[in-house]
Design a protein around this motif. Sequence first.
Motif, PDB file in Angstrom:
ATOM      1  N   LEU A  44       0.824  -1.205   0.000  1.00 41.58           N
ATOM      2  CA  LEU A  44       0.000   0.000   0.000  1.00 41.58           C
ATOM      3  C   LEU A  44       0.860   1.257   0.000  1.00 41.58           C
ATOM      4  O   LEU A  44       0.541   2.243  -0.677  1.00 41.58           O
ATOM      5  CB  LEU A  44      -0.926  -0.002   1.218  1.00 41.58           C
ATOM      6  CG  LEU A  44      -1.979  -1.127   1.264  1.00 41.58           C
ATOM      7  CD1 LEU A  44      -2.797  -1.011   2.542  1.00 41.58           C
ATOM      8  CD2 LEU A  44      -2.889  -1.061   0.050  1.00 41.58           C
ATOM      9  N   LEU A  45       1.951   1.240   0.760  1.00 39.49           N
ATOM     10  CA  LEU A  45       2.839   2.408   0.789  1.00 39.49           C
ATOM     11  C   LEU A  45       3.513   2.625  -0.554  1.00 39.49           C
ATOM     12  O   LEU A  45       3.658   3.773  -1.009  1.00 39.49           O
ATOM     13  CB  LEU A  45       3.898   2.224   1.887  1.00 39.49           C
ATOM     14  CG  LEU A  45       3.413   2.305   3.337  1.00 39.49           C
ATOM     15  CD1 LEU A  45       4.525   1.910   4.286  1.00 39.49           C
ATOM     16  CD2 LEU A  45       2.919   3.721   3.668  1.00 39.49           C
ATOM     17  N   ASP A  46       3.945   1.560  -1.205  1.00 42.39           N
ATOM     18  CA  ASP A  46       4.628   1.701  -2.489  1.00 42.39           C
ATOM     19  C   ASP A  46       3.717   2.248  -3.572  1.00 42.39           C
ATOM     20  O   ASP A  46       4.203   2.850  -4.547  1.00 42.39           O
ATOM     21  CB  ASP A  46       5.189   0.344  -2.938  1.00 42.39           C
ATOM     22  CG  ASP A  46       6.370  -0.085  -2.075  1.00 42.39           C
ATOM     23  OD1 ASP A  46       6.939   0.785  -1.388  1.00 42.39           O
ATOM     24  OD2 ASP A  46       6.713  -1.280  -2.085  1.00 42.39           O
ATOM     25  N   TYR A  47       2.440   2.096  -3.412  1.00 46.84           N
ATOM     26  CA  TYR A  47       1.503   2.594  -4.406  1.00 46.84           C
ATOM     27  C   TYR A  47       0.937   3.973  -4.035  1.00 46.84           C
ATOM     28  O   TYR A  47      -0.031   4.423  -4.616  1.00 46.84           O
ATOM     29  CB  TYR A  47       0.349   1.604  -4.599  1.00 46.84           C
ATOM     30  CG  TYR A  47       0.723   0.435  -5.497  1.00 46.84           C
ATOM     31  CD1 TYR A  47       0.313   0.395  -6.819  1.00 46.84           C
ATOM     32  CD2 TYR A  47       1.507  -0.612  -5.022  1.00 46.84           C
ATOM     33  CE1 TYR A  47       0.653  -0.668  -7.651  1.00 46.84           C
ATOM     34  CE2 TYR A  47       1.862  -1.671  -5.829  1.00 46.84           C
ATOM     35  CZ  TYR A  47       1.440  -1.701  -7.142  1.00 46.84           C
ATOM     36  OH  TYR A  47       1.781  -2.756  -7.966  1.00 46.84           O
ATOM     37  N   GLY A  48       1.553   4.584  -3.038  1.00 49.59           N
ATOM     38  CA  GLY A  48       1.154   5.958  -2.681  1.00 49.59           C
ATOM     39  C   GLY A  48       0.033   6.042  -1.683  1.00 49.59           C
ATOM     40  O   GLY A  48      -0.698   7.051  -1.669  1.00 49.59           O
ATOM     41  N   GLY A  49      -0.123   5.053  -0.823  1.00 45.55           N
ATOM     42  CA  GLY A  49      -1.175   5.095   0.182  1.00 45.55           C
ATOM     43  C   GLY A  49      -0.748   5.849   1.434  1.00 45.55           C
ATOM     44  O   GLY A  49       0.418   5.811   1.830  1.00 45.55           O
ATOM     45  N   ARG A 228      11.666   8.739  -2.652  1.00 51.20           N
ATOM     46  CA  ARG A 228      11.845   9.122  -1.247  1.00 51.20           C
ATOM     47  C   ARG A 228      13.333   9.092  -0.868  1.00 51.20           C
ATOM     48  O   ARG A 228      13.828   9.974  -0.157  1.00 51.20           O
ATOM     49  CB  ARG A 228      11.035   8.191  -0.359  1.00 51.20           C
ATOM     50  CG  ARG A 228      11.021   8.600   1.106  1.00 51.20           C
ATOM     51  CD  ARG A 228      10.268   7.608   1.960  1.00 51.20           C
ATOM     52  NE  ARG A 228       8.830   7.623   1.682  1.00 51.20           N
ATOM     53  CZ  ARG A 228       8.152   6.594   1.191  1.00 51.20           C
ATOM     54  NH1 ARG A 228       8.781   5.453   0.912  1.00 51.20           N
ATOM     55  NH2 ARG A 228       6.851   6.672   0.983  1.00 51.20           N
ATOM     56  N   THR A 229      14.054   8.091  -1.339  1.00 54.80           N
ATOM     57  CA  THR A 229      15.487   7.994  -1.030  1.00 54.80           C
ATOM     58  C   THR A 229      16.262   9.160  -1.624  1.00 54.80           C
ATOM     59  O   THR A 229      17.152   9.735  -0.985  1.00 54.80           O
ATOM     60  CB  THR A 229      16.041   6.664  -1.559  1.00 54.80           C
ATOM     61  OG1 THR A 229      15.321   5.576  -0.990  1.00 54.80           O
ATOM     62  CG2 THR A 229      17.519   6.522  -1.214  1.00 54.80           C
ATOM     63  N   TRP A 230      15.930   9.521  -2.886  1.00 46.44           N
ATOM     64  CA  TRP A 230      16.628  10.653  -3.503  1.00 46.44           C
ATOM     65  C   TRP A 230      16.372  11.944  -2.721  1.00 46.44           C
ATOM     66  O   TRP A 230      17.309  12.723  -2.466  1.00 46.44           O
ATOM     67  CB  TRP A 230      16.158  10.837  -4.952  1.00 46.44           C
ATOM     68  CG  TRP A 230      16.768  12.056  -5.567  1.00 46.44           C
ATOM     69  CD1 TRP A 230      17.986  12.166  -6.151  1.00 46.44           C
ATOM     70  CD2 TRP A 230      16.176  13.363  -5.606  1.00 46.44           C
ATOM     71  NE1 TRP A 230      18.210  13.464  -6.560  1.00 46.44           N
ATOM     72  CE2 TRP A 230      17.113  14.231  -6.235  1.00 46.44           C
ATOM     73  CE3 TRP A 230      14.958  13.889  -5.181  1.00 46.44           C
ATOM     74  CZ2 TRP A 230      16.854  15.577  -6.439  1.00 46.44           C
ATOM     75  CZ3 TRP A 230      14.705  15.232  -5.380  1.00 46.44           C
ATOM     76  CH2 TRP A 230      15.643  16.066  -6.006  1.00 46.44           C
ATOM     77  N   CYS A 231      15.137  12.203  -2.333  1.00 45.69           N
ATOM     78  CA  CYS A 231      14.818  13.412  -1.568  1.00 45.69           C
ATOM     79  C   CYS A 231      15.580  13.441  -0.256  1.00 45.69           C
ATOM     80  O   CYS A 231      16.180  14.469   0.114  1.00 45.69           O
ATOM     81  CB  CYS A 231      13.309  13.493  -1.312  1.00 45.69           C
ATOM     82  SG  CYS A 231      12.316  13.833  -2.762  1.00 45.69           S
ATOM     83  N   ARG A 232      15.577  12.318   0.467  1.00 44.30           N
ATOM     84  CA  ARG A 232      16.244  12.282   1.762  1.00 44.30           C
ATOM     85  C   ARG A 232      17.751  12.478   1.613  1.00 44.30           C
ATOM     86  O   ARG A 232      18.364  13.289   2.316  1.00 44.30           O
ATOM     87  CB  ARG A 232      15.949  10.963   2.460  1.00 44.30           C
ATOM     88  CG  ARG A 232      16.592  10.851   3.842  1.00 44.30           C
ATOM     89  CD  ARG A 232      16.230   9.559   4.533  1.00 44.30           C
ATOM     90  NE  ARG A 232      16.639   8.398   3.753  1.00 44.30           N
ATOM     91  CZ  ARG A 232      15.793   7.580   3.134  1.00 44.30           C
ATOM     92  NH1 ARG A 232      14.489   7.791   3.203  1.00 44.30           N
ATOM     93  NH2 ARG A 232      16.235   6.536   2.445  1.00 44.30           N
ATOM     94  N   LEU A 294       3.288  12.024  -0.134  1.00 42.67           N
ATOM     95  CA  LEU A 294       3.733  10.640  -0.299  1.00 42.67           C
ATOM     96  C   LEU A 294       5.059  10.368   0.401  1.00 42.67           C
ATOM     97  O   LEU A 294       5.381   9.213   0.685  1.00 42.67           O
ATOM     98  CB  LEU A 294       3.869  10.310  -1.796  1.00 42.67           C
ATOM     99  CG  LEU A 294       2.578  10.302  -2.621  1.00 42.67           C
ATOM    100  CD1 LEU A 294       2.894  10.060  -4.079  1.00 42.67           C
ATOM    101  CD2 LEU A 294       1.612   9.250  -2.106  1.00 42.67           C
ATOM    102  N   LEU A 295       5.826  11.409   0.680  1.00 39.42           N
ATOM    103  CA  LEU A 295       7.141  11.208   1.304  1.00 39.42           C
ATOM    104  C   LEU A 295       7.035  10.751   2.747  1.00 39.42           C
ATOM    105  O   LEU A 295       7.981  10.180   3.301  1.00 39.42           O
ATOM    106  CB  LEU A 295       7.949  12.505   1.229  1.00 39.42           C
ATOM    107  CG  LEU A 295       8.343  12.953  -0.182  1.00 39.42           C
ATOM    108  CD1 LEU A 295       9.065  14.291  -0.125  1.00 39.42           C
ATOM    109  CD2 LEU A 295       9.216  11.903  -0.861  1.00 39.42           C
ATOM    110  N   GLY A 296       5.911  11.013   3.409  1.00 36.15           N
ATOM    111  CA  GLY A 296       5.713  10.535   4.768  1.00 36.15           C
ATOM    112  C   GLY A 296       6.132  11.534   5.832  1.00 36.15           C
ATOM    113  O   GLY A 296       6.481  12.694   5.553  1.00 36.15           O
TER     114      GLY A 296
END
Length: 899
Positions: A44-49, A228-232, A294-296
């Motif tokens: 669910l998280l990988d699909y933008g939940g 998310r990894t690139w942003c972080r 979506l980044l959390g």
Amino acid sequence: MSTLYITHLLDKLPHVATSRMVHSGIGVWVAWEGQLDAAFDGMLLDYGGFRMADALGQALWFFCGDEGLRALARIHVWGRVNPMPIFIEVFPASLLVGQKFDRTLSISVELSRQHTIPPENLDILIHPALKPQLAGNPGLSSTPVKPASGLARVAFERFEADPGLSYESGLSWLGVLRPLGDPLSRGTAEGWRNIAAELHDIIDRLGLKFQRHEGFLLFEAGGLRVFRTWCRDTVARVMRLKEEGEAGHYWPSVMAVVPSKGRTFGKDLPRRLGLDWDRLTPDFPHMSYRSAFLLGEEFRIHEARALSRGSNIDDWCNVSLVDAGEESQATGSLAVPLPSRLSVTDAKLCFYCGLSNHEPRHCPSKALAGPRPEVWERFGGLSVGGLEELSGKLDAALAADPVGEMTRRVAGREDMDTLLAAIFEIDLPCQLRMLEVVWRSRGKDLPAGQEQLGPREGDYVWDALAALKERNDENYENLMVQALTKYPRAYQPKSLQGFAAMEAGDWVKAVYYWQESGRLCYTALQRAYFLWLQARSLEVQGESHKAIGLYREVLRESPKWAEPVYRQGVCLVKMGFTDQGLQLFGQLLAADPSMFNRVMIDPELERGRLHILSALWRIWRQAQEEAAARVASLGELSESLRERFLADEPYLVESEARVQALAGLGKVGNFVAFKRLEAGVAEIEAAVRKKIEAEVKVMQQAQARQYEDLKSVQREAAWFPFPSLLREFNNDFNFSATKLHWMRTNSLDVPANFHKCREYLPEVDERIRTLRTRLITLRIVRDSTFFCMLLGRNFMWMEVAGLGLSLVLVPLFVYLFQRSGQGWMAQMMDQQKWQLQKGLVIILSIAAVALAAIKTALTFDSKKRKLFQLAEEGKLPVKKPKPRKKPRAKPKAAAKPKA
């Protein structure tokens, strides 16, 4: 199996009183029995939940679009291979986003009353309102089912997915990176190259597809995890490079990321995005709110007002790390948002005030008269923690008529009026009220010349200025013609023409008139001002680099004026070089604490606002800690004062009032208040030290005086002839001597000793006054006794002399009478000699008494002084004590002879 209620999840959602954006999407209710596989949430998280809430055995999710259906299809296919007792219900829902980006869900009432028992196998039900979305996704379908107990009375259908399809996530992003400055410039080439290499290193490590074109670095990130990894990693790397300073490879750069859906990866991507790259905040990735959500929770979302209004989920924002982890040190940021209605996206800045919600012609600053430094004094009394609420109130007040409301409120006295007035006070030198000051100034340079004002001189120009403020064009033109006719070589009409041309949008004419004014003026103050206006015109037109050069010329004309330095910092921030701008702001902050508030609320610093608020937070936090220490020292100072001074002393009352006032500054929560507290504490501590030193000297002088007083009392009382009668006198004297001895032998630097000394001094003075009162009686008795003793001594000597004279005179008279032939007289005296003797003794005794009294009265004072002087010099004879007789020794017994 236990029954699960969806209300348990809805109750955990935050309450959003006012939503800044609403987005319709897909809500997913998941209920299960036992332990849920960790891979389920991962899908669910990988699909933008978004996991909105969870409880024991159930969870509530939200998807912004069709990706939720693809995630459920993936779970459906997976459930065929791995049977699991999970119930999933899919229904329409709305995402509500609050002012602080807190999120909650809104669903229909009938859906909020459901309850269910998890089934033995995977069961996915879909709301009939979502069936049209299934048609747009190949392989997805639904079949009618019998209504289940506890669910809403809606014709739910069972969700089906063709197991032959993959249902991969369509989430992918395209990114654009651009270091600031010209890579061909000698001054920026190395920094540009270094930061480009650092950013490329992260892209290369993640294995992303990329290309370079005209100073842009383009890449494609497939999948939410990679994005998310690139942003972080990028944000953390930039923060670490900034902290390394000159030892690192930091260089400001702008970043923007967009979903790849509907876009192609190509060299023209920066142009197709339609962004003004000169308005993006450096070092923070810009993206839509949808992507940022979506980044959390690991990321903090910030508004990008220069790009959008922030009222839609697809508007632009930027993100930073809540905790940069190993890459960077965690920092905070001041929560000081400015009212959104002060700015309009893509609008030009007002020359007068720097806001973009109005034209210069309608600027509210025209309603103000003269500089208002008291605005910064009032703003220094506002708490930083309450500025966010004030900003919201001001934003709501400006909703109907921003310009009219600002014009009414800019001179108000409420807190939100103070916030608005401070914003307009930032650009005071650019406004028409500063032109009035320059016209009237008799000074030679700025800023001192602002205080040296003369009367209004000249005809027509003042009326023309008033007409320009009132937007009375016809009257302005008529008055200007007359002013130019009468004063063809004066700078005042030319300078006013420059402002009129600026309001008309003719920058070429405006600069020409100000250049002409500069050539016609005759003081450094006036030349600096017209150079300032030319620099401001370049700044407003976006030519910040050229404006910096002119601001430096202004500084050469008026070296003590802080405004050119501040404008250089603003221009650097507008160019993206926020750290360099912060260095200039730091120089000004050291001299003027109100500069902190100015930088904090300046709307023209929007591009570097995140960096600035973060840097100011560190300064503010340090000042807050220092203020807390100062407040603690105030408590110690107050305690020390109470330990030293008496409760009813005026100085203690006054000092306590000052301490309380300073302690109140520590509660304000404003940098200016903290600095006032710091300066006030240093001042009162110095004043207290000075007061204590002065009081110690006064008390020592009082002790010396009391010592001399006691010494004189003792000296005079020592001659009292009846010492056994001085019991009360001796008690008072011994009390005073004991207290005075204690005060003279103990250190007054100790607070307790200081306090006791202030108690003892008046007590000793009171006892000394009592002793002096009693000494009057003792002195009378002493002097009377001494007078009587002198009188007696004189009388005795005279009486002895008179007796001797009487014994000699009677025989002498008898002899003389016999020799002179007066025999009868001699015979008579001889017969009556004893009677004559007695009479003569009486007469001589009376004469002796009279003479003794006269002599004693004449010599009494000199005798007394001489006696006291001999006593002080220790020359009075001292009666030697009689030697004691030694007892006679007993005779020793005779020794017995030995046998």
